[in-house]
Write a protein that holds these residues in place. Structure first.
Motif, PDB file in Angstrom:
ATOM      1  N   VAL A  50       0.867  -1.174   0.000  1.00 53.54           N
ATOM      2  CA  VAL A  50       0.000   0.000   0.000  1.00 53.54           C
ATOM      3  C   VAL A  50       0.903   1.223   0.000  1.00 53.54           C
ATOM      4  N   GLN A  51       0.673   2.139  -0.926  1.00 57.19           N
ATOM      5  CA  GLN A  51       1.493   3.351  -0.973  1.00 57.19           C
ATOM      6  C   GLN A  51       0.657   4.557  -1.382  1.00 57.19           C
ATOM      7  N   ARG A  52       1.186   5.711  -1.084  1.00 52.10           N
ATOM      8  CA  ARG A  52       0.546   6.974  -1.435  1.00 52.10           C
ATOM      9  C   ARG A  52       1.314   7.564  -2.601  1.00 52.10           C
ATOM     10  N   GLU A  53       0.590   7.925  -3.661  1.00 53.19           N
ATOM     11  CA  GLU A  53       1.217   8.510  -4.852  1.00 53.19           C
ATOM     12  C   GLU A  53       0.606   9.860  -5.150  1.00 53.19           C
ATOM     13  N   THR A  54       1.445  10.774  -5.635  1.00 50.18           N
ATOM     14  CA  THR A  54       0.962  12.069  -6.109  1.00 50.18           C
ATOM     15  C   THR A  54       1.511  12.374  -7.496  1.00 50.18           C
ATOM     16  N   LYS A  55       2.444  11.570  -7.964  1.00 53.68           N
ATOM     17  CA  LYS A  55       3.095  11.825  -9.238  1.00 53.68           C
ATOM     18  C   LYS A  55       2.106  11.735 -10.399  1.00 53.68           C
ATOM     19  N   GLY A  56       2.076  12.760 -11.222  1.00 49.88           N
ATOM     20  CA  GLY A  56       1.207  12.787 -12.391  1.00 49.88           C
ATOM     21  C   GLY A  56      -0.244  13.082 -12.079  1.00 49.88           C
ATOM     22  N   ARG A  57      -0.529  13.554 -10.865  1.00 50.68           N
ATOM     23  CA  ARG A  57      -1.910  13.810 -10.468  1.00 50.68           C
ATOM     24  C   ARG A  57      -2.085  15.238  -9.937  1.00 50.68           C
ATOM     25  N   ASN A  58      -1.233  16.142 -10.369  1.00 52.33           N
ATOM     26  CA  ASN A  58      -1.293  17.544  -9.972  1.00 52.33           C
ATOM     27  C   ASN A  58      -1.267  17.730  -8.464  1.00 52.33           C
ATOM     28  N   GLY A  59      -0.483  16.919  -7.770  1.00 53.41           N
ATOM     29  CA  GLY A  59      -0.318  17.059  -6.334  1.00 53.41           C
ATOM     30  C   GLY A  59      -1.398  16.408  -5.492  1.00 53.41           C
ATOM     31  N   VAL A  84      -2.600   3.631  -3.352  1.00 55.17           N
ATOM     32  CA  VAL A  84      -2.469   2.576  -4.342  1.00 55.17           C
ATOM     33  C   VAL A  84      -2.219   1.248  -3.633  1.00 55.17           C
ATOM     34  N   VAL A  85      -2.994   0.214  -4.010  1.00 52.80           N
ATOM     35  CA  VAL A  85      -2.855  -1.123  -3.436  1.00 52.80           C
ATOM     36  C   VAL A  85      -2.401  -2.052  -4.550  1.00 52.80           C
TER      37      VAL A  85
END
Length: 120
Positions: free
Chosen positions: A47-56, A61-62
């Motif tokens: 499980v991780q937190r992503e912000t890349k490519g999503r305007n911050g 993400v699982v």
């Protein structure tokens, strides 16, 4: 002139509704989804937190859940309801809008899976 197989064939029927392009059966009777193999992994759900490519904007993400396509979609729906937010299931990955890593890890650990928080 294109052959019927090259164009993909029938995708909708007024009698049966949506048709599977691979087995040419109605979607309710399709055998393709159940035959699809579960991807082999190391047995750890990440499980991780992503912000890349999503305007911050943060997305949880699982990855690596040992489930087939239908079960993965049901798990995604349960996680979205538990977190109270939207999301999607794409290519064997569940994406939930917002930073809900701790809540998702707790839910997946209750199912008895080995869960790790990935990323920073």
């Amino acid at each position: 002139m294109k052959s019927r197989n090259a164009s993909g064939g029938l995708v909708y029927s007024t009698e049966f509704g949506r048709m599977c392009p691979q087995c040419r059966q109605p979607s309710s009777q399709c055998q393709c989804a159940s035959v699809a193999a579960i991807p082999a992994g190391d047995g750890v759900v990440r499980v991780q937190r992503e912000t890349k490519g999503r305007n911050g904007k943060a997305v949880t993400v699982v990855k690596g859940a040992p489930l087939g396509a239908l079960e993965l979609a049901q798990l995604g729906k349960q996680l979205k309801n538990a977190c109270g937010s939207g999301g999607t299931v794409k290519d064997g990955v569940i994406e939930i809008q917002g930073d809900h890593c701790d809540q998702v890890i707790a839910i997946l650990a209750q199912r008895g899976w080995v869960v790790k928080r990935a990323g920073g």
